[in-house]
Scaffold this motif. Structure first.
Motif, PDB file in Angstrom:
ATOM      1  N   THR A 150       2.865  16.096   0.076  1.00  0.00           N
ATOM      2  CA  THR A 150       2.518  15.370   1.305  1.00  0.00           C
ATOM      3  C   THR A 150       1.038  15.035   1.348  1.00  0.00           C
ATOM      4  OG1 THR A 150       4.289  16.515   2.498  1.00  0.00           O
ATOM      5  CG2 THR A 150       2.574  15.463   3.811  1.00  0.00           C
ATOM      6  N   THR A 151       0.204  16.006   0.989  1.00  0.00           N
ATOM      7  CA  THR A 151      -1.243  15.812   1.059  1.00  0.00           C
ATOM      8  C   THR A 151      -1.700  14.685   0.144  1.00  0.00           C
ATOM      9  OG1 THR A 151      -1.606  18.140   1.617  1.00  0.00           O
ATOM     10  CG2 THR A 151      -3.468  16.926   0.727  1.00  0.00           C
ATOM     11  N   LEU A 152      -1.221  14.679  -1.099  1.00  0.00           N
ATOM     12  CA  LEU A 152      -1.688  13.677  -2.048  1.00  0.00           C
ATOM     13  C   LEU A 152      -1.150  12.290  -1.724  1.00  0.00           C
ATOM     14  CD1 LEU A 152      -1.588  15.630  -5.426  1.00  0.00           C
ATOM     15  CD2 LEU A 152      -3.494  15.283  -3.846  1.00  0.00           C
ATOM     16  N   LYS A 153       0.012  12.183  -1.109  1.00  0.00           N
ATOM     17  CA  LYS A 153       0.504  10.876  -0.664  1.00  0.00           C
ATOM     18  C   LYS A 153      -0.418  10.302   0.408  1.00  0.00           C
ATOM     19  CE  LYS A 153       5.452  11.450  -1.633  1.00  0.00           C
ATOM     20  NZ  LYS A 153       6.810  11.610  -1.046  1.00  0.00           N
ATOM     21  N   GLU A 154      -0.831  11.152   1.347  1.00  0.00           N
ATOM     22  CA  GLU A 154      -1.729  10.689   2.401  1.00  0.00           C
ATOM     23  C   GLU A 154      -3.086  10.299   1.833  1.00  0.00           C
ATOM     24  OE1 GLU A 154      -1.761  14.012   5.021  1.00  0.00           O
ATOM     25  OE2 GLU A 154       0.208  13.589   5.900  1.00  0.00           O
ATOM     26  N   VAL A 155      -3.584  11.086   0.885  1.00  0.00           N
ATOM     27  CA  VAL A 155      -4.874  10.779   0.261  1.00  0.00           C
ATOM     28  C   VAL A 155      -4.790   9.462  -0.499  1.00  0.00           C
ATOM     29  CG1 VAL A 155      -6.543  11.524  -1.468  1.00  0.00           C
ATOM     30  CG2 VAL A 155      -5.573  13.201   0.108  1.00  0.00           C
ATOM     31  N   ALA A 156      -3.728   9.281  -1.276  1.00  0.00           N
ATOM     32  CA  ALA A 156      -3.569   8.048  -2.053  1.00  0.00           C
ATOM     33  C   ALA A 156      -3.518   6.820  -1.155  1.00  0.00           C
ATOM     34  CB  ALA A 156      -2.309   8.137  -2.916  1.00  0.00           C
ATOM     35  N   LEU A 157      -2.830   6.926  -0.011  1.00  0.00           N
ATOM     36  CA  LEU A 157      -2.751   5.792   0.911  1.00  0.00           C
ATOM     37  C   LEU A 157      -4.136   5.448   1.458  1.00  0.00           C
ATOM     38  CD1 LEU A 157      -0.908   3.781   2.383  1.00  0.00           C
ATOM     39  CD2 LEU A 157      -0.655   5.476   4.207  1.00  0.00           C
ATOM     40  N   ASP A 158      -4.917   6.461   1.795  1.00  0.00           N
ATOM     41  CA  ASP A 158      -6.275   6.216   2.288  1.00  0.00           C
ATOM     42  C   ASP A 158      -7.142   5.575   1.208  1.00  0.00           C
ATOM     43  OD1 ASP A 158      -5.914   7.112   4.871  1.00  0.00           O
ATOM     44  OD2 ASP A 158      -6.399   9.186   4.389  1.00  0.00           O
ATOM     45  N   VAL A 159      -6.994   6.015  -0.033  1.00  0.00           N
ATOM     46  CA  VAL A 159      -7.778   5.439  -1.122  1.00  0.00           C
ATOM     47  C   VAL A 159      -7.431   3.962  -1.297  1.00  0.00           C
ATOM     48  CG1 VAL A 159      -8.212   5.513  -3.605  1.00  0.00           C
ATOM     49  CG2 VAL A 159      -8.044   7.644  -2.321  1.00  0.00           C
ATOM     50  N   ILE A 160      -6.158   3.623  -1.213  1.00  0.00           N
ATOM     51  CA  ILE A 160      -5.723   2.240  -1.409  1.00  0.00           C
ATOM     52  C   ILE A 160      -6.203   1.348  -0.272  1.00  0.00           C
ATOM     53  CG2 ILE A 160      -3.690   0.745  -1.517  1.00  0.00           C
ATOM     54  CD1 ILE A 160      -2.270   3.060  -2.975  1.00  0.00           C
ATOM     55  N   ALA A 172       0.832  -1.211   0.000  1.00  0.00           N
ATOM     56  CA  ALA A 172       0.000   0.000   0.000  1.00  0.00           C
ATOM     57  C   ALA A 172       0.861   1.253   0.000  1.00  0.00           C
ATOM     58  CB  ALA A 172      -0.935  -0.013   1.212  1.00  0.00           C
ATOM     59  N   TYR A 173       1.882   1.281   0.857  1.00  0.00           N
ATOM     60  CA  TYR A 173       2.789   2.431   0.886  1.00  0.00           C
ATOM     61  C   TYR A 173       3.529   2.578  -0.445  1.00  0.00           C
ATOM     62  CZ  TYR A 173       2.400   3.586   5.867  1.00  0.00           C
ATOM     63  OH  TYR A 173       1.949   4.006   7.092  1.00  0.00           O
ATOM     64  N   TYR A 174       3.921   1.452  -1.018  1.00  0.00           N
ATOM     65  CA  TYR A 174       4.662   1.491  -2.283  1.00  0.00           C
ATOM     66  C   TYR A 174       3.839   2.166  -3.384  1.00  0.00           C
ATOM     67  CZ  TYR A 174       5.904  -0.406  -6.860  1.00  0.00           C
ATOM     68  OH  TYR A 174       6.159  -0.555  -8.191  1.00  0.00           O
ATOM     69  N   LEU A 175       2.599   1.750  -3.546  1.00  0.00           N
ATOM     70  CA  LEU A 175       1.760   2.325  -4.594  1.00  0.00           C
ATOM     71  C   LEU A 175       1.432   3.789  -4.313  1.00  0.00           C
ATOM     72  CD1 LEU A 175      -0.742  -0.576  -5.379  1.00  0.00           C
ATOM     73  CD2 LEU A 175       1.090   0.281  -6.834  1.00  0.00           C
ATOM     74  N   ALA A 176       1.128   4.107  -3.046  1.00  0.00           N
ATOM     75  CA  ALA A 176       0.754   5.481  -2.704  1.00  0.00           C
ATOM     76  C   ALA A 176       1.904   6.450  -2.898  1.00  0.00           C
ATOM     77  CB  ALA A 176       0.252   5.539  -1.262  1.00  0.00           C
ATOM     78  N   HIS A 177       3.128   5.998  -2.642  1.00  0.00           N
ATOM     79  CA  HIS A 177       4.294   6.881  -2.718  1.00  0.00           C
ATOM     80  C   HIS A 177       5.065   6.733  -4.024  1.00  0.00           C
ATOM     81  CE1 HIS A 177       4.494   7.010   1.986  1.00  0.00           C
ATOM     82  NE2 HIS A 177       3.396   7.544   1.492  1.00  0.00           N
ATOM     83  N   LEU A 178       4.524   5.963  -4.959  1.00  0.00           N
ATOM     84  CA  LEU A 178       5.221   5.762  -6.227  1.00  0.00           C
ATOM     85  C   LEU A 178       5.316   7.054  -7.049  1.00  0.00           C
ATOM     86  CD1 LEU A 178       6.625   3.762  -8.090  1.00  0.00           C
ATOM     87  CD2 LEU A 178       4.390   3.124  -9.016  1.00  0.00           C
ATOM     88  N   PRO A 179       4.236   7.803  -7.268  1.00  0.00           N
ATOM     89  CA  PRO A 179       4.376   9.082  -7.982  1.00  0.00           C
ATOM     90  C   PRO A 179       5.053  10.120  -7.089  1.00  0.00           C
ATOM     91  CG  PRO A 179       2.098   8.263  -8.068  1.00  0.00           C
ATOM     92  CD  PRO A 179       2.816   7.479  -7.016  1.00  0.00           C
ATOM     93  N   THR A 180       5.721  11.080  -7.717  1.00  0.00           N
ATOM     94  CA  THR A 180       6.338  12.172  -6.950  1.00  0.00           C
ATOM     95  C   THR A 180       5.345  13.298  -6.700  1.00  0.00           C
ATOM     96  OG1 THR A 180       7.146  13.235  -8.971  1.00  0.00           O
ATOM     97  CG2 THR A 180       8.609  11.657  -7.878  1.00  0.00           C
TER      98      THR A 180
END
Length: 493
Positions: free
Chosen positions: A128-138, A83-91
């Motif tokens: 930072t915001t979009l990484k947190e949002v992406a993790l929640d979505v996943i 989950a962390y990998y996918l959420a933090h994959l884009p910059t």
């Protein structure tokens, strides 16, 4: 006399012991079986968790699946890592550009508005915001938020997922509804409830007041208030709001169960049973009386009083050591089961244990195409916010924002690619974006270094094909790591 073999704990009183056998029971540590789902306030064993999972997936119960996803995120390192990998994959580097529609535009006005757009991104802390949002979505399958202005900053406030829903869209973006009964359960202290209520959007506060007055009808599953479509937002991969990696739950559960079996086997290998037999006469009578037999048992049990690895049983005849070691059975091979987990996650196992090169590269491309689908939704929402704040009239110029396909895996290659394009007259921002600098940082550093420090008059760039008109031709020399084995072999021959 019949030989009755009944065990009793060393902690029990001797007067409660059976007549013909005495036992000291070692206290064994708790083994696998209670790691299961704790989201409902109590532990579930593996069978209960599996049944709960099958029922939730079969009935498409999004809330139950979300709770299970949160649970696996806590107990499974593989699931959380994926989950962390996918959420933090884009910059999540954003590029803003103005589109000029007429020639008679005020360049200073365009520059001023352009800086305001970039400052809006800075205040929102997009990366930072979009990484947190992406993790929640996943993990949760959906993210609900509300964009608010607070003390000169822009904040995307996360809303409680279980009390939000979206059933339709306006201008292509989801409209969020909030269940105001959420505040009935936040606290029994009215002052605390008021403080929490005031931290929510104004339409939520108004809706809760109307609900308490009895002016809002309570549906079967809540009292719903529609949030401002320009501020409320929902992000998700699919309309069912199912967690992205939920297909891997059963495989993860299989591996956890197998690890529990291995743990129990390892524990059993540490235990021994000492059998102490009391001799009998030919007539089957005790040689020792009951008091002496109890004393023999207590003496043997006393030796192992401080260990949990040996049990003592006092019975008839000789003394022997019964070894419960099962090491000859061998360990279970979990490699195939673990591979199934990564297969169900849709992520290459080589990402965390690299063995190949070409297959890994293809897997990265698939992962990037998956997560950038969510990035496209971020882009649509960001452009909607830019339109509301800076593009109210599009007669002369307007601004758009894009997220270039830059990931943490390809950013070095993309920076080189963008640099080559810059030599042909394309954007000079893109190479800096690929290296992690925002447009505002590029402009600020260039202005500070050249206009204030005047470093361009002090420091001269090194001679290269980009800084001099004539130079030696030919392609730049490659590093050995970029050469093939055959090329290196030819050089050394």
């Amino acid at each position: 006399m019949r030989n009755r073999r009944l065990n009793f704990s060393q902690r029990e009183r001797l007067s409660d012991a059976p007549e013909t056998a005495f036992a000291h029971k070692a206290v064994r540590p708790m083994s696998y079986g209670e790691w299961g789902d704790t989201t409902g306030g109590k532990a579930l064993d593996a069978d209960q968790l599996r049944y709960k999972l099958e029922t939730a997936l079969a009935s498409c119960d999004s809330k139950e699946i979300r709770d299970l996803s949160r649970h696996f995120f806590k107990v499974s390192g593989t699931y959380s890592r994926a989950a962390y990998y996918l959420a933090h994959l884009p910059t999540y580097d954003v590029l803003a550009l103005p589109t000029v529609l007429k020639d008679d535009v005020d360049s200073e006005r365009v520059l001023s508005d352009f800086v305001n757009v970039l400052d809006f991104f800075r205040k929102l802390r997009l990366k930072t915001t979009l990484k947190e949002v992406a993790l929640d979505v996943i993990v949760d399958g959906v993210y609900y938020g509300y964009l608010r202005n607070s003390s000169g900053n822009v904040v995307l406030q996360k809303l409680p997922t279980d009390y939000c829903r979206t059933n339709y869209k306006i201008n292509g973006l989801p409209v969020v509804e909030f269940d105001v009964t959420y505040f009935d359960g936040v606290s029994t202290d009215n002052d605390i409830r008021v403080k929490i209520l005031n931290s929510f959007p104004r339409e939520v506060v108004s809706g809760y007041i109307e609900y308490k007055k009895g002016n809002l009808d309570k549906e079967r599953n809540g009292v719903w208030v529609t949030l401002d479509p320009d501020s409320g937002i929902a992000f998700y991969f699919n309309d069912s709001h199912r967690p992205l990696l939920s297909n891997a739950f059963f495989s993860i559960l299989d591996v956890l169960e197998l690890k529990g079996i291995e743990k129990r086997k390892a524990e059993d290998n540490l235990f021994n049973l000492l059998i102490q037999k009391v001799p009998l006469t030919k007539d089957g009578e005790f040689i020792f009386d009951m008091t002496e037999a109890k004393a023999m048992h207590n003496n043997a049990a006393g030796i192992f009083r401080n260990t949990s690895k040996t049990d003592v049983l006092t019975t008839f005849a000789d003394i022997e050591l019964l070894d419960l070691n099962e090491s000859d059975l061998g360990q279970l091979d979990l490699s195939g089961w673990k591979k199934d987990v990564y297969g169900d996650l849709g992520i290459s196992q080589q990402l965390f244990s690299t063995e190949g090169n070409l297959a890994l590269e293809k897997s990265l491309m698939v992962d990037e195409s998956l997560i950038f689908y969510l990035v496209e939704k971020f882009e649509a929402w960001i452009n909607h916010q830019v339109d509301l704040r800076f593009n109210k009239t599009k007669t002369k110029y307007y601004f758009t924002a894009t997220f270039p396909p830059i990931s943490n895996n390809n950013k070095i290659d993309m920076s080189k690619h963008y640099k080559e394009l810059a030599t042909l007259g394309y954007s000079k921002f893109l190479p800096a974006l690929a290296l992690g600098q925002s447009q505002l940082e590029v402009m600020s550093s260039a202005s500070f270094e050249n206009s204030i420090l005047q470093l361009n008059n002090i420091m001269e760039p090194l001679k290269s094909s980009h800084t001099q008109s004539a130079s030696k031709g030919g392609r730049p020399k490659k590093d050995d790591s970029e050469k093939s084995d055959k090329t290196i072999q030819n050089q050394n021959s």
